[in-house]
Write a protein that holds these residues in place. Structure first.
Motif, PDB file in Angstrom:
ATOM      1  N   LYS A  93      41.055  27.834  43.262  1.00 47.28           N
ATOM      2  CA  LYS A  93      41.860  29.060  43.303  1.00 47.28           C
ATOM      3  C   LYS A  93      41.877  29.814  41.974  1.00 47.28           C
ATOM      4  CE  LYS A  93      43.234  29.704  47.521  1.00 47.28           C
ATOM      5  NZ  LYS A  93      42.573  30.830  48.212  1.00 47.28           N
ATOM      6  N   ASP A  94      41.666  29.098  40.881  1.00 43.65           N
ATOM      7  CA  ASP A  94      41.668  29.757  39.571  1.00 43.65           C
ATOM      8  C   ASP A  94      40.304  30.325  39.209  1.00 43.65           C
ATOM      9  OD1 ASP A  94      44.310  29.135  39.233  1.00 43.65           O
ATOM     10  OD2 ASP A  94      43.887  27.224  38.233  1.00 43.65           O
TER      11      ASP A  94
ATOM     12  N   GLN B  72      36.809  43.784  50.793  1.00 45.01           N
ATOM     13  CA  GLN B  72      36.464  44.001  49.385  1.00 45.01           C
ATOM     14  C   GLN B  72      35.214  44.869  49.225  1.00 45.01           C
ATOM     15  OE1 GLN B  72      36.436  39.769  48.796  1.00 45.01           O
ATOM     16  NE2 GLN B  72      38.266  39.829  47.488  1.00 45.01           N
TER      17      GLN B  72
ATOM     18  N   LEU C  66      36.941  35.825  44.955  1.00 45.24           N
ATOM     19  CA  LEU C  66      38.144  35.599  44.158  1.00 45.24           C
ATOM     20  C   LEU C  66      38.080  36.551  42.968  1.00 45.24           C
ATOM     21  CD1 LEU C  66      38.067  31.680  44.053  1.00 45.24           C
ATOM     22  CD2 LEU C  66      39.718  33.063  45.338  1.00 45.24           C
ATOM     23  N   LYS C  67      39.232  37.108  42.575  1.00 45.12           N
ATOM     24  CA  LYS C  67      39.322  38.043  41.439  1.00 45.12           C
ATOM     25  C   LYS C  67      38.293  39.170  41.561  1.00 45.12           C
ATOM     26  CE  LYS C  67      41.190  34.657  38.248  1.00 45.12           C
ATOM     27  NZ  LYS C  67      40.724  33.586  37.375  1.00 45.12           N
ATOM     28  N   TRP C  68      38.292  39.792  42.711  1.00 45.91           N
ATOM     29  CA  TRP C  68      37.301  40.841  42.987  1.00 45.91           C
ATOM     30  C   TRP C  68      37.605  42.125  42.229  1.00 45.91           C
ATOM     31  CZ3 TRP C  68      32.726  41.944  44.748  1.00 45.91           C
ATOM     32  CH2 TRP C  68      32.427  43.247  45.155  1.00 45.91           C
ATOM     33  N   LYS C  69      36.578  42.712  41.628  1.00 46.81           N
ATOM     34  CA  LYS C  69      36.684  44.069  41.079  1.00 46.81           C
ATOM     35  C   LYS C  69      35.457  44.832  41.544  1.00 46.81           C
ATOM     36  CE  LYS C  69      39.282  43.467  36.778  1.00 46.81           C
ATOM     37  NZ  LYS C  69      38.825  42.219  36.124  1.00 46.81           N
TER      38      LYS C  69
ATOM     39  N   LYS D  39      31.665  45.024  40.002  1.00 48.47           N
ATOM     40  CA  LYS D  39      31.413  43.888  39.116  1.00 48.47           C
ATOM     41  C   LYS D  39      30.233  43.060  39.625  1.00 48.47           C
ATOM     42  CE  LYS D  39      34.100  40.091  37.808  1.00 48.47           C
ATOM     43  NZ  LYS D  39      35.384  39.443  37.679  1.00 48.47           N
TER      44      LYS D  39
ATOM     45  N   GLU E  14      36.581  32.460  39.935  1.00 50.43           N
ATOM     46  CA  GLU E  14      36.286  33.812  40.385  1.00 50.43           C
ATOM     47  C   GLU E  14      34.900  33.845  40.995  1.00 50.43           C
ATOM     48  OE1 GLU E  14      36.385  35.654  36.218  1.00 50.43           O
ATOM     49  OE2 GLU E  14      34.737  36.723  37.206  1.00 50.43           O
TER      50      GLU E  14
END
Ligand SMILES: [Zn+2]
Length: 544
Positions: free
Chosen positions: A108-109, A375, A171-174, A177, A111
């Motif tokens: 979970k932590d 996303q 996870l941690k989608w931008k 990127k 990306e």
């Protein structure tokens, strides 16, 4: 007998079947072989080989000579599902990479991309979306197929181009990127946690887990083997590729000779030839022919190294289901061995894969359908569903075909185990109340009672013991009650000798023993010959 040999992290039992005729003696007193499957969670085909082995041995007793002989004189232990936690997820959820089913606390932590059933259709297949810099384009022969963009392809002439990725989320989608891969969702179940050449660190070179036998499943299997010195052979069923893997995993073949175990290599070849005849798959050295670039110089913490080099058993790991061959490519060696690369298949070769799926398992291809990805925006989701195409045979006809090919390998191995028998015995009265009891103990099996030379070298093979069991009121005049007869050779010991018919060879397959016993009144005594790897035999004689 059905029993559990341990529990998984999630509390599932490791159900193991012990198959032998209990009326001819308990399993522990018979030479034993171990058969398991589904170590890797995504390889349930191995479970089916195990289940059919159980069925075959239980339904053919008294009908088939070979089965009857095995059930009367040997024991087969079958663990159909080594990794039930990981397999449960693989079989009931859309995920392909379910490892040992141990949730990774770092997931979970992390990306990046992870596989997921994004459109909720029950599968995690592939996603494609238009991108001018994409590496793929649709095949002109079949728009379902995505093929590699050629070096000189231009957007105007050959576009549109696509990005293709396993169906999933980030996870941690931008937006915009670079795409990276998230840590694995699950840990364990990688067959790298056995205490042979184990090394710390993550895969590929390190072992899995913080220490050897950290995972409950390899620990339970190792405990079982430690408690069952009658075990000396192992078949572990995996997928895929169409290969029979044998030791050594950590050394080239010339090593067998260097350590004085060249006879083991010869027996490996005899057994391997049986597997080759049954399956048409090549039997190969793991080190010499099956070490992938990521695993070099060799795999660490693997079952095969542990069971051969540290427990002295003959071990085979069969990679079931030759998918490339099913779709028209050559068998393993002829398609380039470990260097075979799916990415280099021609368009027509890839079309053959779709054709096979269309004809044999239409559920194995999911039509591309438009979906609004939370996303990425609009994507198409579809493509080959790999679980029961590339990874395993589809249920039904093809599963049965594959299982039937491999079924007899482990069973025929069992018939070659050593077998200690009292082949002759007699009683002579030498004086009033004094008797000489003599017996001949022989190994009637193909393998020596130590099974492997390795077992002798590392001192794990126990010798053959002949024992006379005397009742009260008798006295042993000469000899010891227990006599160590050492190891008795099997026919396998002659594999390395010059094959000259009639050549004088010392017969080390048998040994004689005698005792002189004094008794006042007639008594019954028992002669026992035993060796954990070669079984136990008893004869009763009366002194009168
Ligand atoms: Zn596997």
């Amino acid at each position: 007998k059905l029993y559990s040999i341990g529990k998984t992290l999630e509390g599932r039992d490791l159900w193991t079947m012990e198959l032998t005729n209990q009326e001819t003696g308990p399993g522990d007193e018979k030479p034993g072989i171990w058969i398991d499957g589904n170590t890797h969670s995504s390889e349930p085909t191995g479970t089916n080989v195990c289940l059919k082995t159980i069925w075959y041995l239980t339904s053919n007793y008294g009908k088939d000579e070979q089965v009857t002989e095995i059930m009367d004189n040997r024991v087969v232990y079958v663990l159909p599902r080594v990794n039930p936690d990981g397999a449960e997820i693989f079989l009931t959820k859309p995920y392909h990479y379910t490892s040992g089913g141990i949730p990774n606390p770092d997931f979970k932590d992390g990306e990046g991309h992870y596989e997921e059933d994004v459109n909720g259709n029950g599968y995690s297949a592939f996603m494609r979306w238009i991108d001018p810099n994409g590496d793929y384009k649709k095949s002109k022969k079949d728009p379902r197929l995505m093929i590699k963009r050629e070096a000189e392809d231009t957007l105007e002439r050959d576009g549109p181009f696509y990005k293709v990725l396993r169906e999933g989320l980030f996870l941690k989608w931008k937006p915009g990127k670079e795409i990276t891969m998230a840590p694995r969702m699950f840990l364990g179940g990688s067959n790298r946690n056995f205490p042979a050449y184990w090394a710390p660190g993550g895969l590929p070179l390190g072992g899995s887990g913080p220490f050897p036998l950290w995972e409950r499943e390899p620990r339970a299997i190792s405990d079982f083997w430690a408690a069952h010195p009658n075990l000396s052979g192992m078949h572990t069923y995996h997928t895929s590729g169409g290969l029979i893997l044998r030791e050594a995993n950590a050394h080239p073949d010339k090593w067998f000779q260097e350590v004085g175990c060249e006879e083991d290599l010869e027996v490996y070849k005899v057994l391997g030839a049986i597997g080759e005849e049954l399956t048409e798959y090549p039997c190969i050295s793991i080190f010499d022919e099956f070490t992938f670039e990521d695993d070099r110089p060799f795999r660490r913490g693997c079952a095969t190294s542990f069971f051969y080099e540290q427990l002295g058993a003959f071990v085979f790991s069969t990679e079931l289901w030759d998918w490339p061959w099913m779709i028209g490519l050559p068998h393993f060696r002829d398609r380039g061995g470990v260097d075979f690369d799916w990415a280099r298949l021609s368009e027509d070769e890839q079309l053959n894969e779709l054709k096979w799926i269309d004809e044999n398992y239409p559920e194995g291809f999911l039509d591309w359908t438009l979906f609004e990805h939370p996303q990425l925006g609009p994507v198409e989701i579809g493509g080959v569903e790999r679980k029961y195409t590339r990874r395993n045979p589809p249920p039904g006809k093809w599963l049965e075909y594959e299982v039937d090919k491999c079924l007899m390998f482990g069973i025929r191995h069992a018939t070659l185990l050593p077998l200690v028998r009292i082949t002759d015995h007699k009683v002579e009265k030498v004086a009033m109340g004094v008797y000489k009891v003599s017996a001949q103990v022989a190994n009637t099996g193909f393998m020596s009672t130590n099974v492997t030379k390795m077992a002798v070298k590392i001192k794990v093979a126990k010798p053959v013991i002949a024992e006379i069991k005397l009742p009260e009121g008798t006295e042993l005049v000469t000899g010891h009650e227990k006599v160590n007869l050492g190891h008795l050779e099997g026919r396998s010991a002659k594999l390395l000798l010059p094959r000259v018919i009639g050549e004088d060879v010392v017969d080390k397959t048998r040994s004689s023993v005698e005792w002189v016993i004094k008794t006042e009144k007639p008594v019954e005594v028992t002669i026992e010959a035993r060796c954990p790897r070669a079984g136990t035999d008893r004869k009763k004689v009366t002194l009168q």
